[in-house]
Write an enzyme that holds these catalytic residues in place. Sequence first.
Site, PDB file in Angstrom:
ATOM      1  N   HIS A  88       0.849  -1.212   0.000  1.00 40.84           N
ATOM      2  CA  HIS A  88       0.000   0.000   0.000  1.00 40.84           C
ATOM      3  C   HIS A  88       0.878   1.254   0.000  1.00 40.84           C
ATOM      4  O   HIS A  88       0.607   2.214  -0.723  1.00 40.84           O
ATOM      5  CB  HIS A  88      -0.876   0.050   1.267  1.00 40.84           C
ATOM      6  CG  HIS A  88      -1.932  -1.012   1.360  1.00 40.84           C
ATOM      7  ND1 HIS A  88      -2.081  -1.810   2.471  1.00 40.84           N
ATOM      8  CD2 HIS A  88      -2.915  -1.388   0.507  1.00 40.84           C
ATOM      9  CE1 HIS A  88      -3.100  -2.634   2.295  1.00 40.84           C
ATOM     10  NE2 HIS A  88      -3.620  -2.407   1.110  1.00 40.84           N
ATOM     11  N   LYS A 148     -16.575  -6.999   6.923  1.00 46.69           N
ATOM     12  CA  LYS A 148     -15.454  -7.878   7.240  1.00 46.69           C
ATOM     13  C   LYS A 148     -15.221  -7.841   8.737  1.00 46.69           C
ATOM     14  O   LYS A 148     -15.471  -6.829   9.371  1.00 46.69           O
ATOM     15  CB  LYS A 148     -14.190  -7.364   6.569  1.00 46.69           C
ATOM     16  CG  LYS A 148     -14.177  -7.498   5.071  1.00 46.69           C
ATOM     17  CD  LYS A 148     -12.848  -6.967   4.562  1.00 46.69           C
ATOM     18  CE  LYS A 148     -12.749  -7.046   3.060  1.00 46.69           C
ATOM     19  NZ  LYS A 148     -11.504  -6.451   2.569  1.00 46.69           N
ATOM     20  N   ARG A 181      -1.892  -5.803  -7.949  1.00 42.13           N
ATOM     21  CA  ARG A 181      -0.686  -6.589  -7.691  1.00 42.13           C
ATOM     22  C   ARG A 181      -0.436  -7.613  -8.787  1.00 42.13           C
ATOM     23  O   ARG A 181       0.691  -7.896  -9.153  1.00 42.13           O
ATOM     24  CB  ARG A 181      -0.813  -7.334  -6.354  1.00 42.13           C
ATOM     25  CG  ARG A 181      -0.731  -6.448  -5.158  1.00 42.13           C
ATOM     26  CD  ARG A 181      -1.224  -7.160  -3.941  1.00 42.13           C
ATOM     27  NE  ARG A 181      -2.613  -7.571  -4.112  1.00 42.13           N
ATOM     28  CZ  ARG A 181      -3.386  -8.042  -3.161  1.00 42.13           C
ATOM     29  NH1 ARG A 181      -2.881  -8.210  -1.963  1.00 42.13           N
ATOM     30  NH2 ARG A 181      -4.637  -8.366  -3.387  1.00 42.13           N
ATOM     31  N   SER A 213      -2.990  -7.875   3.123  1.00 38.53           N
ATOM     32  CA  SER A 213      -3.297  -7.679   4.547  1.00 38.53           C
ATOM     33  C   SER A 213      -3.783  -8.988   5.171  1.00 38.53           C
ATOM     34  O   SER A 213      -3.451  -9.307   6.320  1.00 38.53           O
ATOM     35  CB  SER A 213      -4.373  -6.605   4.718  1.00 38.53           C
ATOM     36  OG  SER A 213      -3.930  -5.396   4.190  1.00 38.53           O
TER      37      SER A 213
HETATM   38  O1  PNS Z   1      -8.805  -2.849   0.628  1.00 38.03           O
HETATM   39  P1  PNS Z   1     -10.060  -3.415   0.035  1.00 38.03           P
HETATM   40  O2  PNS Z   1     -10.797  -4.268   1.058  1.00 38.03           O
HETATM   41  O3  PNS Z   1      -9.803  -4.150  -1.239  1.00 38.03           O
HETATM   42  O4  PNS Z   1     -10.992  -2.147  -0.312  1.00 38.03           O
HETATM   43  C1  PNS Z   1     -12.258  -2.323  -0.900  1.00 38.03           C
HETATM   44  C2  PNS Z   1     -13.085  -1.014  -0.817  1.00 38.03           C
HETATM   45  C3  PNS Z   1     -13.221  -0.587   0.625  1.00 38.03           C
HETATM   46  C4  PNS Z   1     -12.386   0.075  -1.603  1.00 38.03           C
HETATM   47  C5  PNS Z   1     -14.465  -1.304  -1.475  1.00 38.03           C
HETATM   48  O5  PNS Z   1     -15.048  -2.420  -0.877  1.00 38.03           O
HETATM   49  C6  PNS Z   1     -15.406  -0.103  -1.350  1.00 38.03           C
HETATM   50  O6  PNS Z   1     -15.289   0.840  -2.083  1.00 38.03           O
HETATM   51  N1  PNS Z   1     -16.358  -0.161  -0.396  1.00 38.03           N
HETATM   52  C7  PNS Z   1     -17.293   0.907  -0.146  1.00 38.03           C
HETATM   53  C8  PNS Z   1     -18.730   0.477  -0.490  1.00 38.03           C
HETATM   54  C9  PNS Z   1     -18.967   0.616  -1.970  1.00 38.03           C
HETATM   55  O7  PNS Z   1     -18.894   1.674  -2.542  1.00 38.03           O
HETATM   56  N2  PNS Z   1     -19.275  -0.535  -2.618  1.00 38.03           N
HETATM   57  C10 PNS Z   1     -19.518  -0.591  -4.029  1.00 38.03           C
HETATM   58  C11 PNS Z   1     -18.206  -0.707  -4.792  1.00 38.03           C
HETATM   59  S1  PNS Z   1     -18.500  -1.375  -6.352  1.00 38.03           S
END
Ligand code: PNS
Length: 163
Positions: free
Chosen positions: A17, A41, A92, A130
Amino acid sequence: MKIALFPGSFDPVTNGHINVIKRALGIFDSLIVAVAVNMNKDSLFSVDERKIFLTKACEDLNFKGITISHFNGLLVDAVKKFNASVVIRGLRAVSDFEIEFQMALMNRELNDKCETMFLMPSPQYSFVSSRMIREIAKFGGDISTFVPLSVVNALKQKSGKNK
Ligand code: PNS
């Protein structure tokens, strides 16, 4: 001024990150790294802890033009709230691509102005996640080359408590 938003769970932040953050700071005037709140989560660290790890790591590296924050709800709403022009996501490996592509297109469907930019971390981070860090630390493995020092210490404390 172009503001970029790097959203994620950051549970915890990894050196992968950090590598993406460094690359984004080389492109944008201002970068907001936002921890997602209320994800479905089971997180190991609280949002505040995750923000502290991010802040400390960025301070230690003397990064400029960065703000550590959080957001609730939809990413597209956070993009508006932070007045961001683009969402940054790290890629990645090809395996990340499918879900990231779907998310980027869904976000643009929800808000036509929501563009996503993918940045590839350096190859030495291509296998760092993570989830793996949490698992390795839980069983006492050495994660010191994969995460910032404050995270190493916090994970040691947590695994010590669970023994
Ligand atoms: O680090 P991560 O877990 O891959 O991050 C994922 C994240 C938090 C960026 C994604 O789940 C997100 O944007 N969540 C917010 C809710 C949302 O907007 N969901 C629709 C996305 S298509």
